[in-house]
Design a protein around this motif. Structure first.
Motif, short mmCIF file in Angstrom:
data_model
loop_
_atom_site.label_atom_id
_atom_site.label_comp_id
_atom_site.label_asym_id
_atom_site.label_seq_id
_atom_site.Cartn_x
_atom_site.Cartn_y
_atom_site.Cartn_z
N CYS A 196 -2.93 -9.37 5.47
CA CYS A 196 -2.43 -8.47 4.42
C CYS A 196 -3.39 -7.32 4.18
O CYS A 196 -2.98 -6.20 3.87
CB CYS A 196 -2.10 -9.23 3.14
N CYS A 197 -4.71 -7.58 4.33
CA CYS A 197 -5.69 -6.50 4.16
C CYS A 197 -5.56 -5.48 5.30
O CYS A 197 -5.63 -4.27 5.08
CB CYS A 197 -7.11 -7.05 4.12
N GLN A 198 -5.36 -5.98 6.53
CA GLN A 198 -5.18 -5.07 7.66
C GLN A 198 -3.95 -4.20 7.45
O GLN A 198 -3.98 -2.99 7.65
CB GLN A 198 -5.05 -5.87 8.96
N GLY A 199 -2.86 -4.84 7.03
CA GLY A 199 -1.63 -4.08 6.79
C GLY A 199 -1.83 -3.03 5.72
O GLY A 199 -1.39 -1.87 5.85
N ALA A 200 -2.51 -3.39 4.64
CA ALA A 200 -2.75 -2.43 3.56
C ALA A 200 -3.56 -1.25 4.07
O ALA A 200 -3.30 -0.09 3.72
CB ALA A 200 -3.47 -3.12 2.39
N ALA A 259 0.83 -1.21 0.00
CA ALA A 259 0.00 0.00 0.00
C ALA A 259 0.87 1.25 0.00
O ALA A 259 0.56 2.25 -0.68
CB ALA A 259 -0.94 -0.01 1.21
N ALA A 260 1.98 1.20 0.74
CA ALA A 260 2.88 2.37 0.80
C ALA A 260 3.47 2.67 -0.57
O ALA A 260 3.87 3.81 -0.85
CB ALA A 260 3.99 2.11 1.82
N ARG A 261 3.53 1.65 -1.43
CA ARG A 261 4.06 1.84 -2.79
C ARG A 261 2.93 2.08 -3.80
O ARG A 261 3.17 2.06 -5.01
CB ARG A 261 4.87 0.62 -3.20
N GLY A 262 1.71 2.26 -3.31
CA GLY A 262 0.60 2.59 -4.22
C GLY A 262 -0.03 1.41 -4.92
O GLY A 262 -0.82 1.59 -5.84
N ALA A 263 0.28 0.20 -4.48
CA ALA A 263 -0.30 -0.97 -5.14
C ALA A 263 -1.66 -1.33 -4.54
O ALA A 263 -1.90 -1.16 -3.34
CB ALA A 263 0.64 -2.17 -5.01
N GLY A 323 0.95 -2.03 -14.76
CA GLY A 323 -0.21 -2.55 -14.02
C GLY A 323 -1.01 -1.50 -13.26
O GLY A 323 -0.67 -0.31 -13.26
N GLN A 324 -2.09 -1.98 -12.61
CA GLN A 324 -3.01 -1.11 -11.87
C GLN A 324 -2.42 -0.61 -10.56
O GLN A 324 -1.75 -1.33 -9.85
CB GLN A 324 -4.28 -1.89 -11.51
N ARG A 325 -2.74 0.63 -10.21
CA ARG A 325 -2.35 1.20 -8.91
C ARG A 325 -3.58 1.76 -8.20
O ARG A 325 -4.56 2.10 -8.83
CB ARG A 325 -1.34 2.35 -9.12
N ALA A 326 -3.49 1.86 -6.89
CA ALA A 326 -4.63 2.36 -6.11
C ALA A 326 -4.81 3.87 -6.33
O ALA A 326 -3.86 4.58 -6.59
CB ALA A 326 -4.41 2.07 -4.64
#
Lengths: 154, 154, 154, 154
Positions: A44-48, A26-30, A151-154
């Motif tokens: 992993c969802c909590q971390g994101a 998430a910190a890298r925008g993924a 690829g896709q980014r958030a």
């Protein structure tokens, strides 16, 4: 969009690593995509979310209500184990944490589709993956591969 | 999460209606899910973005790059027409605009799964749907049904 | 290979027609594919067996044991309603008897995939199908279309 | 119904082993299911036919005409690599010959679904499978497991 795979039930150390994978992605925008249920998928969802990221979960059944609370976008595949294929099809790269046969199926499918597969730890019996000791390194590798591929980014 | 269905090629009036459906859904806090390609799918995503909404597109092939530019979250089903089933499984309600046989398959699947199906306009030959003259009414109906069922919001 | 679609629960007259469709298809050397469960699906398999034919059933869940006893080859899709797509993808032509929304979804998918769709009776609201009064005529039409396209035979 | 998995391209020795697996399965009355294309898939179908057996092939695309000529019943999944899941869901047991990542995905999925997985040869990196030196032993093991579970026979 990067898939995070691993056991639906996981030990404390694997949960910690999965959470860190989510944060680093998430910190890298993924965007983080997973199977949307428990264990590594929850961590992993909590971390994101801790890093302000967005999470997608593809659940096996026909009801999205089984997704863990940190799934933002829940997709109901109604396809049982077939949902693993959708996760891998949709991901630009795969990060795998310790898991059982479902996780090995996702690693194999990723390699069969010629996608980058980064494994955290030294547990994976399948050759052809790239091994990393830390979530940070695995996330950096997966995001770099995704950016190269557009690829896709958030 | 509300599915918007309709023709992959559409006339100007249908495009206008689809865009308004997207806007009305996003304004009510709904996630918009569609097949992620052209025509009605493009228009509803654009409308949702105009109102600050989030859009999900499930594309038929194995490559997310075919999704229209207003798809935020692209899922690659690799399932050809089978992706219609995923859209309907994941949606809490369906809004259908004028379309061809693919649209009728989504309407039929939605009714088979006992989901609310709202149709804009007077073109649908399948009984059991709820007809609306305007996008606003259809969106309000679909969102109300979703809220009653506890569905996903953006 | 010709798909026979129709209600999972059916009245006596529809069951009689479905059985005759199965017999007429098998007598013409066609493989019969269906959803493998009850109602029209059971009747068409029984009819096919009476005429010495072979039957394929694609069931919704992950266990083939739910297939009716007249299914020779049971495929477990694990895909819920998504199995309808597999039936239509695999069929060279579709014959539909009276059914509910699941049947309408198969008719719509067949038309979307530009396959011949023959309907027995006067109940179908979807335009673009070819209507027949008798199973014999519908079977002859479907088999002729399949032979022209070079499809599978038992 | 027993799945035979292995490389879509295979060396002469693997082809010989796959053909013998097909013969041994058919001789024991088992239905052979595979991905329906080349390499191991072709060889096992040929072997099954030599022993009078019946073969099912689930192809990745939407057109059954790509199936090899020794496929009796071709199912068009339209699901790309997702067809591997259908093969494993439908099989009572899996026999794997040397293959690449697609084969490893089928082995993993089989183990994830708690199905018996017999591997011919000493090439498989995944733990939990049962290894056999000869096709005869693998076929006997798989058929015995299937009979205990009440599976489909030709």
């Amino acid at each position: 969009m990067i898939a995070v795979c691993g056991g639906g039930e996981a030990d404390a150390e694997t949960m910690r690593l999965a959470s860190e994978v989510g944060r680093e992605l998430a910190a890298r925008g993924a965007l983080v995509i997973s199977g949307g249920l428990g264990g590594v998928m929850t961590a992993c969802c909590q971390g994101a979310h801790e890093a302000g990221g967005l999470t997608v979960g593809i659940v096996p059944g026909t009801n999205t209500s089984v997704a863990n609370p940190d799934v933002d976008i829940a997709i109901a595949s109604g396809m049982a184990e077939g949902r693993n294929v959708l996760i891998v099809h949709s991901a630009d790269a795969i990060i795998a944490l310790k898991g059982a046969y479902g996780t090995l199926s996702e690693i194999s499918l990723g390699l069969a589709m010629r996608k980058p597969v980064a494994v955290v730890g030294d547990w994976c019996p399948i050759p052809g993956v790239v091994l990393f000791e830390t979530p940070r390194e695995a996330a950096a590798h997966a995001v770099a591969a995704t950016v190269r591929a557009g690829g896709q980014r958030a």
